[in-house]
Enzyme design. Structure first.
Site, PDB file in Angstrom:
ATOM      1  CG  HIS A  39      49.951   3.049  26.981  1.00 58.67           C
ATOM      2  ND1 HIS A  39      50.726   4.110  26.570  1.00 58.67           N
ATOM      3  CD2 HIS A  39      50.701   2.363  27.875  1.00 58.67           C
ATOM      4  CE1 HIS A  39      51.895   4.082  27.200  1.00 58.67           C
ATOM      5  NE2 HIS A  39      51.915   3.021  27.989  1.00 58.67           N
ATOM      6  CE  LYS A  63      59.696   7.216  35.060  1.00 65.11           C
ATOM      7  NZ  LYS A  63      58.723   6.280  34.460  1.00 65.11           N
ATOM      8  NE  ARG A 112      56.220  -2.989  26.585  1.00 66.11           N
ATOM      9  CZ  ARG A 112      56.903  -1.894  26.851  1.00 66.11           C
ATOM     10  NH1 ARG A 112      56.823  -0.868  26.057  1.00 66.11           N
ATOM     11  NH2 ARG A 112      57.684  -1.827  27.911  1.00 66.11           N
ATOM     12  CB  SER A 150      55.849   6.360  26.127  1.00 67.11           C
ATOM     13  OG  SER A 150      54.569   5.878  26.425  1.00 67.11           O
TER      14      SER A 150
HETATM   15  O1  PNS Z   1      54.436   3.478  32.941  1.00 68.92           O
HETATM   16  P1  PNS Z   1      55.376   3.156  34.067  1.00 68.92           P
HETATM   17  O2  PNS Z   1      56.336   4.306  34.259  1.00 68.92           O
HETATM   18  O3  PNS Z   1      56.075   1.832  33.878  1.00 68.92           O
HETATM   19  O4  PNS Z   1      54.483   3.027  35.411  1.00 68.92           O
HETATM   20  C1  PNS Z   1      55.097   2.759  36.648  1.00 68.92           C
HETATM   21  C2  PNS Z   1      54.082   2.929  37.807  1.00 68.92           C
HETATM   22  C3  PNS Z   1      53.414   4.295  37.740  1.00 68.92           C
HETATM   23  C4  PNS Z   1      53.022   1.865  37.723  1.00 68.92           C
HETATM   24  C5  PNS Z   1      54.876   2.768  39.141  1.00 68.92           C
HETATM   25  O5  PNS Z   1      56.014   3.572  39.097  1.00 68.92           O
HETATM   26  C6  PNS Z   1      54.060   3.145  40.369  1.00 68.92           C
HETATM   27  O6  PNS Z   1      53.102   2.486  40.719  1.00 68.92           O
HETATM   28  N1  PNS Z   1      54.456   4.253  41.038  1.00 68.92           N
HETATM   29  C7  PNS Z   1      53.795   4.736  42.235  1.00 68.92           C
HETATM   30  C8  PNS Z   1      54.700   4.604  43.458  1.00 68.92           C
HETATM   31  C9  PNS Z   1      54.524   3.248  44.124  1.00 68.92           C
HETATM   32  O7  PNS Z   1      53.447   2.879  44.533  1.00 68.92           O
HETATM   33  N2  PNS Z   1      55.643   2.516  44.260  1.00 68.92           N
HETATM   34  C10 PNS Z   1      55.635   1.202  44.903  1.00 68.92           C
HETATM   35  C11 PNS Z   1      55.095   0.091  44.013  1.00 68.92           C
HETATM   36  S1  PNS Z   1      56.379  -0.728  43.240  1.00 68.92           S
END
Ligand code: PNS
Length: 184
Positions: A39, A63, A112, A150
């Site tokens: 990150h 989560k 990645r 993570s």
């Molecule tokens: O690190 P992660 O868990 O892969 O991040 C995922 C994240 C936070 C980018 C994604 O879950 C997100 O944007 N959540 C907010 C809800 C949202 O907007 N959902 C619709 C877009 S797909």
């Protein structure tokens, strides 16, 4: 041009730039539970491309995270203290709504491996459906972090493995304070 009072000219020029040149702002959203060197590598690379680079921590207690949102934000803030255009936020709800609030139109996501692509493609296209002016750009971390996540860091640390090369020292200290190591 230097006027009779150079300081006033400079101040007015900066004011003018702020008001009439739109700052390029990118959002780097994620769970960051916890921040890894992968990150951090993306944050460093991304911060060189944009005027403002906002790391946005998702508030998703569902989560069952290891670190609270406040703790994750604190860790990211400490690890990015040498990057003046990086700021750390949290958000809940839709990412696109958060982006409207902070006037950002670029999402940065790290990729990645090919396996990340399918999920990332779906999210990018859904965000485009919800807000057509938003662009998602995918960035590659340094090759030595392409297997780091993570989830794996927490698992390996919990089982007594050495993750010192995979997370910033501040995060390692927090892991030691938080996670009991169970070996054997
Ligand atoms: O690190 P992660 O868990 O892969 O991040 C995922 C994240 C936070 C980018 C994604 O879950 C997100 O944007 N959540 C907010 C809800 C949202 O907007 N959902 C619709 C877009 S797909």
């Amino acid at each position: 041009m230097i006027g009779s009072d150079g300081a006033i000219v400079k101040t007015l020029t900066i004011e003018f730039s702020y008001h009439f040149i739109r700052m390029r702002t990118a959002i780097y959203p994620g769970s960051f539970d916890p921040l890894t060197n992968g990150h951090l590598d993306i944050i460093r690379r991304g911060s060189r491309l944009f005027d403002r680079f906002l790391v946005a921590v998702l508030e998703n207690e569902g989560k069952a995270p290891l670190f609270s949102v406040a703790e994750r934000m604190e860790l990211i803030t400490r690890c990015t203290s040498d990057m003046p255009n990086v700021a750390v936020h949290s958000f809940s709800g839709l990412l696109v709504d958060f982006m409207r609030r902070v006037d950002a139109n670029v999402v940065v996501r790290g990729i990645r491996a090919v396996s990340d692509y399918e999920y990332e493609l779906q999210m990018a296209l859904m965000n485009r459906e919800l807000h057509p002016q938003i662009e998602t750009i995918f960035m590659l971390p340094a090759v030595e972090y392409t297997y780091v996540s993570s989830r794996l860091v927490k698992e390996v640390f919990r089982l007594g493995g050495d993750v010192a090369r995979l997370v910033p020292p501040t995060v390692l200290e927090s892991l030691k304070a938080r996670l009991p190591v169970t070996v054997g």
